[in-house]
Design an enzyme around this catalytic site. Structure first.
Site, PDB file in Angstrom:
ATOM      1  N   TYR A  48       0.834  -1.208   0.000  1.00 29.23           N
ATOM      2  CA  TYR A  48       0.000   0.000   0.000  1.00 29.23           C
ATOM      3  C   TYR A  48       0.869   1.258   0.000  1.00 29.23           C
ATOM      4  O   TYR A  48       1.804   1.390   0.789  1.00 29.23           O
ATOM      5  CB  TYR A  48      -0.915   0.028   1.225  1.00 29.23           C
ATOM      6  CG  TYR A  48      -1.671   1.342   1.345  1.00 29.23           C
ATOM      7  CD1 TYR A  48      -2.739   1.625   0.486  1.00 29.23           C
ATOM      8  CD2 TYR A  48      -1.292   2.311   2.261  1.00 29.23           C
ATOM      9  CE1 TYR A  48      -3.412   2.832   0.555  1.00 29.23           C
ATOM     10  CE2 TYR A  48      -1.969   3.527   2.351  1.00 29.23           C
ATOM     11  CZ  TYR A  48      -3.020   3.786   1.490  1.00 29.23           C
ATOM     12  OH  TYR A  48      -3.678   4.984   1.551  1.00 29.23           O
ATOM     13  N   GLY A 107      -5.877   5.580  -0.310  1.00 29.18           N
ATOM     14  CA  GLY A 107      -7.282   5.634   0.067  1.00 29.18           C
ATOM     15  C   GLY A 107      -8.106   4.690  -0.780  1.00 29.18           C
ATOM     16  O   GLY A 107      -7.806   3.499  -0.890  1.00 29.18           O
TER      17      GLY A 107
END
Length: 521
Positions: free
Chosen positions: A66, A73
């Site tokens: 990530y 997001g």
């Protein structure tokens, strides 16, 4: 602050060594307000380097991580190629730098830079050593990014405001340097520094954290702590001016309800009132005082409990890794979590607002007793030397009442609010930065309420005989008289109140009192 000035004040000139573990609010204040230098310890530098190597290995291997090989997001499912890893970080900072409002004070910016550097020094964020060093260099050389105060939800980190910090490291945005507001590039150049080009994970590492709310909160807590201590002395002066009864502060009374903070405040009051010729005994004038005097240890002590709680949470937070994901090189793990969520600090700031509001509430009630002829035990109405034609200090109580009423609105907890963002991926937020910003206003209001009480108590002492004051409260009275002369004729007291409030916040009055008493609780 000039070096000579620091030495005169006894400020430790050795650099604060960052290791991600041992920072305390007092050190944060010294870096923020006294321009104390900062350096990175060798162990921390090694941890940072090791973690960075792990990031580069992950990028080279094309692993899904990530914020490294994905978007942010709601875009976390979008894959980003290794060739675009740097561009991803640069775009992150530019797009997220949309905070609004007035710039945070430079002291707050210094504090947030320090806290961000300390969090990165823990070695879980994947920052490059050169990027962390540039942040530290900016602290030491006084390059202070322009960081607008509004725009954080207090979860996913203080994303928007912290992006303005990161912009300057990139040579973009704006910064203050030697009193001038310059472009980020110009500020770095004038300081002899070069901007960096962010690489994989670095943008996220710089902005995914709670440093805005925590820096505001830490500096505000330190002011609140000073006010809580000097409030005991101001209340003691008021008690003398109203011929109060100190027997309510007897040690055995407070040992019977053994809150340490209540016991500590009661001891302060006994110390502060020692040697007074103005206090009375039970039954001499009245059997017992009103609550705003008699219950000082219970109310001021409860505020001290709040401050102890806030200190504990801030000390943990300023030594925490609060970004996402975190990397653990020892076992090769990359874990997406939620340490960026500001709920602990949101609660702490809301609690601080409530505790300090009560310190002002009880102070305003003491001010009312000083100026109200029905309650003051024979003092002139509104402490006027010419009642009727002169209003004396009548309207200062109005101002105090206005400030405590404003605090009641500001003390409404921001942390009970939440609003979803990023297409409901980030569906619960803390509003911790809002709580911290409101805490600043509350503490500033409290300083003015206490200033008004001090001015009124000193004026009352003029009528009953300041020579009879205890040595400690006499020192308080005399310090005030260097700033505020007696109100012989009606005059505007706005500047008097502001000047006194600023001196209370800076600790000048506390220094004067403790020169007599020794360190107070």
């Amino acid at each position: 602050m000039l070096v000579a000035e620091q030495q005169e004040r006894g400020v430790d000139m050795t650099p604060v060594v960052l290791d991600g573990k041992q920072l305390v609010p007092e050190l944060v204040t010294e870096v923020a307000l006294d321009s104390r230098a900062v350096t990175l310890c060798a162990d921390a530098a090694e941890r940072v380097s090791r973690c960075r190597e792990m990031v580069e290995e992950l990028v080279a291997a094309g692993k899904v991580v990530y914020g490294v090989s994905t978007g942010f997001g709601k875009f976390s499912d979008v894959h980003i190629s290794p060739q675009d890893a740097a561009k991803l970080q640069i775009n992150l900072i530019r797009s997220h730098a949309c905070a609004v409002g007035s710039p945070l004070p430079e002291a707050t910016v210094r504090a947030l830079m320090l806290l961000r550097a300390n969090a990165l020094a823990k070695g879980y964020s994947g920052i490059r050593p050169v990027t962390l060093q540039l942040l530290i260099d900016c602290i030491n050389l006084g390059v202070h990014p322009v960081v607008p105060e509004q725009g954080s939800l207090g979860a996913s980190g203080d994303l928007a405001p912290l992006s303005h910090l990161a912009l300057v490291l990139m040579g973009e945005g704006e910064a203050f340097y030697q009193g001038e507001r310059l472009s980020g590039a110009e500020a770095l150049a004038q300081a002899g520094l070069k901007p960096i080009t962010l690489q994989a994970k670095e943008g996220l590492a710089l902005i995914n954290g709670t440093q805005i709310m925590t820096s505001i909160g830490t500096l505000t807590f330190m002011k609140a702590q000073r006010l809580a201590q000097i409030a005991d002395a101001i209340a003691s002066l008021t008690l003398e001016s109203l011929r109060g009864i100190p027997e309510a502060f007897a040690e055995e009374v407070h040992l019977a309800r053994p809150y340490p903070e209540q016991i500590g405040v009661a001891k302060n009051l006994r110390t502060l009132l020692k040697g007074s010729k103005l206090t009375t005994r039970q039954g001499e004038i009245r059997v017992q005082d009103a609550y705003s005097l008699r219950c000082l240890p219970q109310v001021h002590g409860a505020t001290r409990q709040v401050l102890d709680y806030v200190r504990d949470k801030l000390t943990i937070e300023i030594n925490s890794a609060t970004d996402n994901p975190l990397l653990f090189p020892e076992d090769g793990q990359v874990i997406s979590g939620g340490n960026f969520h500001g709920q602990p600090i949101a609660f702490a700031m809301d609690f601080l607002k409530i505790g300090m509001s009560e310190l002002a509430n009880i102070s305003e009630r003491r001010t009312e007793r000083l100026v109200n002829p029905a309650l003051s035990g024979g003092l002139p109405p509104f402490l006027s030397r010419n009642p009727g034609i002169g209003s004396g200090l009548m309207i200062t109580q109005y101002v105090s009442a206005s400030l405590v009423s404003e605090n009641k609105v500001l003390a409404h907890p921001a942390s009970v609010d939440s609003i979803p963002s990023s297409a409901n991926q980030e569906d619960h937020v803390s509003m911790g930065t809002t709580a911290a910003r409101h805490a600043v206003q509350v503490v500033d209001n409290v300083s003015k309420v206490l200033a008004i009480e001090l001015i009124c108590a000193a004026e009352a002492a003029e009528f009953i005989g300041a020579d009879g004051l205890a040595p400690a409260t006499r020192a308080l009275y005399e310090k005030l008289r260097t700033l505020v002369p007696p109100v012989v004729d009606d005059r505007s007291t706005s500047a008097d109140i502001e000047r006194t409030a600023n001196a209370l916040l800076s600790g000048e009055f506390l220094v004067a009192v403790e020169a007599i008493t020794g360190p107070l609780y």
